[in-house]
Structure formats: C-alpha cells, structure tokens
Design a protein around this motif. Structure first.
Motif, PDB file in Angstrom:
ATOM      1  N   ALA A  26      -3.139  30.897 -79.278  1.00 37.56           N
ATOM      2  CA  ALA A  26      -3.342  29.482 -78.995  1.00 37.56           C
ATOM      3  C   ALA A  26      -2.594  29.136 -77.708  1.00 37.56           C
ATOM      4  N   PRO A  27      -3.010  29.711 -76.565  1.00 40.25           N
ATOM      5  CA  PRO A  27      -2.286  29.454 -75.313  1.00 40.25           C
ATOM      6  C   PRO A  27      -2.312  27.982 -74.946  1.00 40.25           C
ATOM      7  N   GLN A  28      -1.206  27.533 -74.378  1.00 35.69           N
ATOM      8  CA  GLN A  28      -1.068  26.121 -74.015  1.00 35.69           C
ATOM      9  C   GLN A  28      -1.539  25.843 -72.592  1.00 35.69           C
ATOM     10  N   ASN A  29      -1.933  26.899 -71.877  1.00 36.52           N
ATOM     11  CA  ASN A  29      -2.488  26.709 -70.543  1.00 36.52           C
ATOM     12  C   ASN A  29      -3.685  27.637 -70.385  1.00 36.52           C
ATOM     13  N   SER A  81      -0.803  41.192 -65.403  1.00 34.46           N
ATOM     14  CA  SER A  81       0.660  41.156 -65.295  1.00 34.46           C
ATOM     15  C   SER A  81       1.308  41.316 -66.661  1.00 34.46           C
ATOM     16  N   ASN A  82       0.903  40.497 -67.619  1.00 40.71           N
ATOM     17  CA  ASN A  82       1.444  40.536 -68.980  1.00 40.71           C
ATOM     18  C   ASN A  82       0.394  40.017 -69.941  1.00 40.71           C
ATOM     19  N   GLY A  83       0.156  40.754 -71.013  1.00 38.86           N
ATOM     20  CA  GLY A  83      -0.725  40.243 -72.046  1.00 38.86           C
ATOM     21  C   GLY A  83       0.004  39.261 -72.949  1.00 38.86           C
ATOM     22  N   LEU A  84      -0.750  38.373 -73.565  1.00 35.03           N
ATOM     23  CA  LEU A  84      -0.172  37.456 -74.541  1.00 35.03           C
ATOM     24  C   LEU A  84       0.086  38.199 -75.852  1.00 35.03           C
ATOM     25  N   LEU A  85       1.113  37.786 -76.562  1.00 32.51           N
ATOM     26  CA  LEU A  85       1.436  38.407 -77.842  1.00 32.51           C
ATOM     27  C   LEU A  85       0.636  37.752 -78.966  1.00 32.51           C
ATOM     28  N   PRO A  86      -0.039  38.544 -79.802  1.00 37.77           N
ATOM     29  CA  PRO A  86      -0.708  37.981 -80.977  1.00 37.77           C
ATOM     30  C   PRO A  86       0.307  37.394 -81.952  1.00 37.77           C
ATOM     31  N   ALA A  87      -0.142  36.454 -82.772  1.00 40.66           N
ATOM     32  CA  ALA A  87       0.740  35.820 -83.744  1.00 40.66           C
ATOM     33  C   ALA A  87       1.333  36.852 -84.701  1.00 40.66           C
ATOM     34  N   ARG A  88       0.540  37.837 -85.111  1.00 44.85           N
ATOM     35  CA  ARG A  88       1.047  38.848 -86.038  1.00 44.85           C
ATOM     36  C   ARG A  88       2.155  39.687 -85.386  1.00 44.85           C
ATOM     37  N   LEU A  98      -9.900  64.160 -71.991  1.00 44.85           N
ATOM     38  CA  LEU A  98     -10.611  64.596 -70.784  1.00 44.85           C
ATOM     39  C   LEU A  98      -9.675  64.868 -69.617  1.00 44.85           C
ATOM     40  N   TYR A  99      -8.384  64.546 -69.780  1.00 42.54           N
ATOM     41  CA  TYR A  99      -7.426  64.692 -68.682  1.00 42.54           C
ATOM     42  C   TYR A  99      -6.244  65.531 -69.161  1.00 42.54           C
ATOM     43  N   ASP A 100      -5.520  66.076 -68.205  1.00 43.84           N
ATOM     44  CA  ASP A 100      -4.346  66.869 -68.575  1.00 43.84           C
ATOM     45  C   ASP A 100      -3.235  65.974 -69.098  1.00 43.84           C
ATOM     46  N   PHE A 101      -2.974  64.885 -68.392  1.00 45.91           N
ATOM     47  CA  PHE A 101      -1.904  63.963 -68.778  1.00 45.91           C
ATOM     48  C   PHE A 101      -2.415  62.530 -68.630  1.00 45.91           C
ATOM     49  N   THR A 102      -2.026  61.692 -69.580  1.00 45.57           N
ATOM     50  CA  THR A 102      -2.425  60.280 -69.544  1.00 45.57           C
ATOM     51  C   THR A 102      -1.235  59.428 -69.962  1.00 45.57           C
ATOM     52  N   ALA A 103      -0.939  58.411 -69.163  1.00 47.32           N
ATOM     53  CA  ALA A 103       0.160  57.494 -69.480  1.00 47.32           C
ATOM     54  C   ALA A 103      -0.375  56.073 -69.620  1.00 47.32           C
ATOM     55  N   VAL A 104       0.307  55.291 -70.431  1.00 53.55           N
ATOM     56  CA  VAL A 104      -0.059  53.885 -70.648  1.00 53.55           C
ATOM     57  C   VAL A 104       1.201  53.090 -70.938  1.00 53.55           C
ATOM     58  N   THR A 105       1.366  51.966 -70.257  1.00 54.20           N
ATOM     59  CA  THR A 105       2.360  50.997 -70.700  1.00 54.20           C
ATOM     60  C   THR A 105       1.634  49.936 -71.505  1.00 54.20           C
ATOM     61  N   CYS A 106       2.285  49.365 -72.490  1.00 54.31           N
ATOM     62  CA  CYS A 106       1.565  48.660 -73.560  1.00 54.31           C
ATOM     63  C   CYS A 106       1.675  47.140 -73.520  1.00 54.31           C
ATOM     64  N   TYR A 107       2.298  46.573 -72.489  1.00 54.68           N
ATOM     65  CA  TYR A 107       2.503  45.121 -72.497  1.00 54.68           C
ATOM     66  C   TYR A 107       1.428  44.357 -71.735  1.00 54.68           C
ATOM     67  N   ARG A 133      -5.430  37.061 -57.755  1.00 51.72           N
ATOM     68  CA  ARG A 133      -5.902  37.997 -58.769  1.00 51.72           C
ATOM     69  C   ARG A 133      -6.000  37.297 -60.114  1.00 51.72           C
ATOM     70  N   ALA A 134      -7.199  37.238 -60.648  1.00 53.23           N
ATOM     71  CA  ALA A 134      -7.419  36.709 -61.999  1.00 53.23           C
ATOM     72  C   ALA A 134      -7.846  37.861 -62.899  1.00 53.23           C
ATOM     73  N   SER A 135      -7.381  37.843 -64.138  1.00 53.18           N
ATOM     74  CA  SER A 135      -7.730  38.915 -65.070  1.00 53.18           C
ATOM     75  C   SER A 135      -8.060  38.296 -66.420  1.00 53.18           C
ATOM     76  N   PHE A 136      -9.132  38.769 -67.021  1.00 57.25           N
ATOM     77  CA  PHE A 136      -9.719  38.134 -68.196  1.00 57.25           C
ATOM     78  C   PHE A 136      -9.631  39.063 -69.399  1.00 57.25           C
ATOM     79  N   HIS A 137      -9.179  38.478 -70.533  1.00 56.79           N
ATOM     80  CA  HIS A 137      -9.037  39.302 -71.738  1.00 56.79           C
ATOM     81  C   HIS A 137      -9.566  38.557 -72.950  1.00 56.79           C
ATOM     82  N   LEU A 138      -9.363  39.131 -74.106  1.00 57.98           N
ATOM     83  CA  LEU A 138     -10.059  38.690 -75.316  1.00 57.98           C
ATOM     84  C   LEU A 138      -9.771  37.244 -75.708  1.00 57.98           C
ATOM     85  N   TYR A 139      -8.608  36.700 -75.305  1.00 55.83           N
ATOM     86  CA  TYR A 139      -8.287  35.322 -75.671  1.00 55.83           C
ATOM     87  C   TYR A 139      -8.838  34.312 -74.686  1.00 55.83           C
ATOM     88  N   ASN A 140      -9.529  34.763 -73.644  1.00 51.13           N
ATOM     89  CA  ASN A 140     -10.104  33.851 -72.666  1.00 51.13           C
ATOM     90  C   ASN A 140     -11.526  33.465 -73.053  1.00 51.13           C
TER      91      ASN A 140
END
Length: 350
Positions: A13-16, A23-30, A183-192, A329-336
C-alpha cells in the motif's frame, strides 16, 4: 484461488507513486511481519535456530526460482563479495571480458586484482568480442543504468565456442525475468530489488564441482557441521555450495524467506508480463511527449535522456524515480499500476 491483484493488494500500500524498484524494492507486508518477529525473538532471548532455518528456506526458494538444486546455492550479503571470490580464483594474466559501464560490483573485484586483463566492450558487442584467450565473461543480465538486457543466448554460444566461463549478475533481473542459472558457470543476485527482500542478502550459484573456486571468505558457517567449526581452521568444509556461505544477516533472511514466498505464489511469468506492459505504456507515453527512451526492449527499466534533472521535481510531486548517468530512470514492478504510469507522464508533461 487468489489473483495477482488480490495478492498484491494484500501486501503493498505505497503512499506515493513508487517507480524505483531498480534501486530498492518495496517490502511486502508479510516480510515486514517476519522482520518484527525476528527482532522480537532476539529481544525475548529466544534461540537462533528458527532464524538459521529461514536462511535454508530462503536458499531453497531462490534455488527453485533459479532452476537449480539448493546444493548449488551459496548465501551471502553482496554481489561484490561473490565477485571477489570468483576474481580470486583466476590465474594471473587471465582475460575477463565485461560490458562498458556495467555495475561496479560486477567489475571492480577484477580490476583491483591488478594482474588480470580486464577488457570492456559495448553490451551489444559482448558476444562477438569473446576470444579464444577469454577466461571469463562477466556481465549483468540487465543493466542497472538503463535496463538494457544482454543477449544471453548469443553470449552462452560464444562462450561455449571459445571455452570461456560465464558470470551473470541477475540483480536487476531475478524476480521479473525467468532465469535458469544452470545455463551459466556462475550466477549472483542481490535480493533487495526485484526479489523484494531486505538489504543484506545475496546468493551465488556455482557448478556442482564449484568451478575451481576456493572459499577464501569461508568462516564457521561454511563447515559441514557449522557448530563443530567455531574454533581453529575449518577441518571439513560443507559438501555443498554452502562452503561459500558468508555469516548470514539473520534478520534479512527471515524477511527474504517471505518475499521469495510471494514471488513464487504470483509466479515470475505473471510478474514479467505485468512489469513489461507498464514499461511499454510508459515508452509509448514518452513518445507522445516527444521523448525517446534508451532502447531496452523487454525490460521493465526505462531510461530517458535529458530528463534526469526532473528527478527532484518528481519527488516533490510524490513520484519516486532515479537519476542515473544524467538520465531519468523509471522501473516498474508488480505493485505498480497503469495509474502510476499515467501519473508519471502527467507530471513530466507539466
């Protein structure tokens, strides 16, 4: 059965108008609830076992999203640390092929070695630039600055042809782009970001034989039996990729477990379709304003030259975007929603 919309409404329930997931994903309520519970556990002096269980549950959930067994996944805190482990394993003089202006965490550990040949080419030329003496190709699946997506099939084929290894950073892709880390030798991911987790959690996917890497950052959690590895050198490293674990930020993983749970419930394919539809709506609206974004087909990240200076104005209007490399830069995700896109276009139109 819950729908995409009902799941999202229950968690956000973003306020804006928040269009800054790159840059940063929103945190789900759970996730927020799980963080509070983790803190309360420590306030009350409870055991740490449930928090370490969260690390393993998050590892397993990420492995499912990445299409690999959990035994191939190491848990850490940053992409830079994972890159450093890979950089440390390369022989002196090895060539590392990279994309120009890629994110620093993918690049810098190779540069600071001082004895590697790091070569950078435009992203669009990456596959054709692989040579017989290229030891490793390191690149982000989607570029942070402008959302361009690497031609991954062409890159895999070129690397296979020349015997080069591949290192992919999916930080700007995992969560919206279906991935197969096998499919790749090495894969990295940051999760925020697109995985909607707290800061302080990252994963590294390795081959079953660990790809010749040495766990140079290993501490007690990297032991086959961690509680027997607290004093002196670790005498038996974990038989799985857990030998590359870093001591986990337990609160972060307690929250991340729930974030990954939500991504799995909704499904990456559904998120992919939703996010790209919004990005394409924004691209079409920009052209109506006489603006042309950086070409990045198939990406939920949209970068617009000449509009970076409008970021502060947009923030004052309650629209959160980024300024990167002088571009908006605008980025769109599931809460948009489409209304968020229209709000952004309305402010930009003046």
């Amino acid at each position: 059965m819950e729908t995409f919309e009902s799941l999202v409404r229950a968690e956000f329930a973003p306020q804006n108008t928040y269009l800054n997931t790159a840059s940063n994903g929103l945190l789900p309520a759970r996730t927020v609830t799980a963080l509070h519970e983790a803190v309360r556990l420590r306030v009350d002096g409870g055991p740490l076992d449930p928090l370490f269980d969260d690390v393993e549950a998050a590892r397993a959930a990420f492995a499912r999203l990445a299409g690999v067994p959990a035994a191939r996944v190491a848990a850490g805190s940053s992409v830079a640390a994972h890159t450093g482990v890979i950089a440390a394993a390369l022989p002196a003089g090895a060539e590392v092929l990279t994309a120009e202006d890629d994110f620093t965490s993918v690049l810098n550990p190779f540069h600071v070695r001082g004895d590697l040949k790091v070569r950078a080419v435009p992203l669009e030329r990456l596959a054709e630039a692989v040579r017989p003496d290229t030891a490793l190709v390191a690149v982000s699946a989607a570029q942070s600055a402008d959302g361009r997506v690497a031609d991954l099939p062409a890159l895999r084929e070129a690397a296979r042809e020349h015997g080069a290894r591949t290192y992919l950073d999916f930080s700007q892709a995992a969560g919206w782009l279906p991935m197969d880390a096998s499919l790749y030798d090495f894969t990295a991911v940051t999760c925020y970001k697109w995985l909607l987790g707290p800061h302080g959690a990252a994963f590294l996917v390795l081959p079953e034989d660990f790809g010749g890497l040495t766990p140079v950052l290993a501490g007690w959690v990297a032991g086959e039996v961690p509680m027997n590895s607290c004093y002196g050198p670790v005498t038996e490293l974990a038989h799985s990729a857990r030998r590359f674990d870093l001591t986990p930020a337990l609160f972060s993983y307690a929250g991340l477990r729930r974030s990954l749970e939500l991504i799995e419930e909704i499904g990456v394919d559904a998120v992919h379709a939703h996010d790209l539809a919004l990005a394409d709506r924004f691209r079409a609206g920009l052209r109506g304003l006489g603006r042309e974004p950086v070409p990045a087909p198939g990406s939920p990240i949209v970068s617009v030259p000449g509009l970076g200076h409008r970021q502060s104005e947009l923030a004052r209007a309650g629209v959160q975007v980024s300024e990167r490399a002088g571009r908006l830069r605008a980025s769109f995700h599931l809460y948009n929603t489409p209304a968020d896109v229209d709000r952004l276009l309305d402010v930009l139109s003046g």
